[in-house]
Design an enzyme around this catalytic site. Sequence first.
Site, PDB file in Angstrom:
ATOM      1  N   HIS A 160      -6.566   7.644  -8.000  1.00  0.00           N
ATOM      2  CA  HIS A 160      -7.605   6.742  -7.503  1.00  0.00           C
ATOM      3  C   HIS A 160      -8.404   6.136  -8.650  1.00  0.00           C
ATOM      4  O   HIS A 160      -9.131   5.155  -8.465  1.00  0.00           O
ATOM      5  CB  HIS A 160      -8.534   7.491  -6.553  1.00  0.00           C
ATOM      6  CG  HIS A 160      -9.156   6.623  -5.506  1.00  0.00           C
ATOM      7  ND1 HIS A 160      -9.309   5.258  -5.644  1.00  0.00           N
ATOM      8  CD2 HIS A 160      -9.693   6.924  -4.289  1.00  0.00           C
ATOM      9  CE1 HIS A 160      -9.896   4.760  -4.567  1.00  0.00           C
ATOM     10  NE2 HIS A 160     -10.133   5.746  -3.733  1.00  0.00           N
ATOM     11  N   ASP A 366       8.639  -2.633   2.632  1.00  0.00           N
ATOM     12  CA  ASP A 366      10.067  -2.547   2.947  1.00  0.00           C
ATOM     13  C   ASP A 366      10.838  -2.305   1.650  1.00  0.00           C
ATOM     14  O   ASP A 366      10.988  -3.197   0.820  1.00  0.00           O
ATOM     15  CB  ASP A 366      10.547  -3.842   3.614  1.00  0.00           C
ATOM     16  CG  ASP A 366      12.009  -3.790   4.028  1.00  0.00           C
ATOM     17  OD1 ASP A 366      12.688  -2.785   3.725  1.00  0.00           O
ATOM     18  OD2 ASP A 366      12.475  -4.761   4.654  1.00  0.00           O
TER      19      ASP A 366
END
Length: 425
Positions: A160, A366
């Site tokens: 993060h 994808d």
Amino acid sequence: MAGKPTVAKSPPALIPPARPTPGGTLPLSCIDKTIAGFVNIIQVFPPSSLSAAHDDQGAAVAAMRSGFARALVPYYPVAGRVTPSGLAVDCTGEDVWFVEAAASCALADVDGLESFPLLIPGELLLPRPPPGEKLDGLILMVQATRFTCGAFTVGISFSHTVFDGYGAARFLTAVGELARGLPAPSVAPVWDRHAIPDPPSPPPPPFFAVVTEFRLVTQVADISAESIERVKDEFKQAAGEGCSTFDAVTAVVFKCRALALAGALPDGAEVRVSFPAGTRHLLRDVLPAVDGYYGNCVYLGCVARTSRAARESALAELVGAVREAKEAVAAGFADWRRGVYRYDVPLDYSTAILSDASRLGFDEVDYGFGMPGFYTYPHDDQANFAATLLVVRPPAPRRGGVRVLIRCVEEPHAAMFAAELAKFA
């Protein structure tokens, strides 16, 4: 399925960039330096979501690995390491760890990974480096797990300090595009952390360094599309204008939690819902391209009311309070950049932190074998320093509404909180 599910993991392997990449040290931004820790997500690809062209699981994993290798060329800092000081990234080209794994069960045997907490330990589906390799400094790790039914999960652990949620989703989108054969990511990545000037006063300590011990209960709730539209309609009738799904959901959570905590707090005690608000649009004056910027661009907004007011106010009133808190983010962030203001939301039990991950795009990635059916965040029993709620897109057929992954109340208040939220299911 007999017995508990198991996962056999291959030894972690390094994926290097597909071509030589620049070296050197790149500074982190003043916002990056306020955030620490890893974020874990699991993308779930049921057999029905996999494209017919990739029935061969081995070929699908090979294509995904190629996508990561190619993405690490334009995103070359991700193949480096955060320096021990936490102030910069060394572009060492040390690569990212990749684990292949096989589960002993079908996806249906673990409720399709729709339960929260998961019916299979989350750490089994998440990558870890080999023994002896420290987590400190790592930026990204990946694990692809095959299930006996033909389903896949892709577990991602990202730093993060280097990415916010939007930035991580942009990186994974680029991986998918390159895995599918595109010549370059549709959005070119931008580092440019140096372009965000440090505020005159030093940045506050890392947000996750603040430790408060709670005994939080893990829960999950679905808020239906119909309930969200009802709240939006109530606000429109009261205020004469529309509101967002975030506004409606935050108001619902705020009220339900205040009702659940009624016996624990005096009427005059302040209750709050804090939320990380995106600030990319507020940095157009310094960033050359905000869409490709994958560093942290967040500022904590906060809506606060007395316990009694939060319990007794109509939802339309609380929606208005949420919108006021959102509108105050721009001024607060501008002040913070000038060194006038710091994050000062108390991290006590009266505060819940709500993060909206429903529109980041993790469910639109994808890798070449179709988009995930959904994604989830495994809960962490050790993360008891703050009361948290995470809003994600629910699995089909509950699309249109939202799912809330909850660790924001202790056992005495959990049943009441669940009952109040159930009114909006």
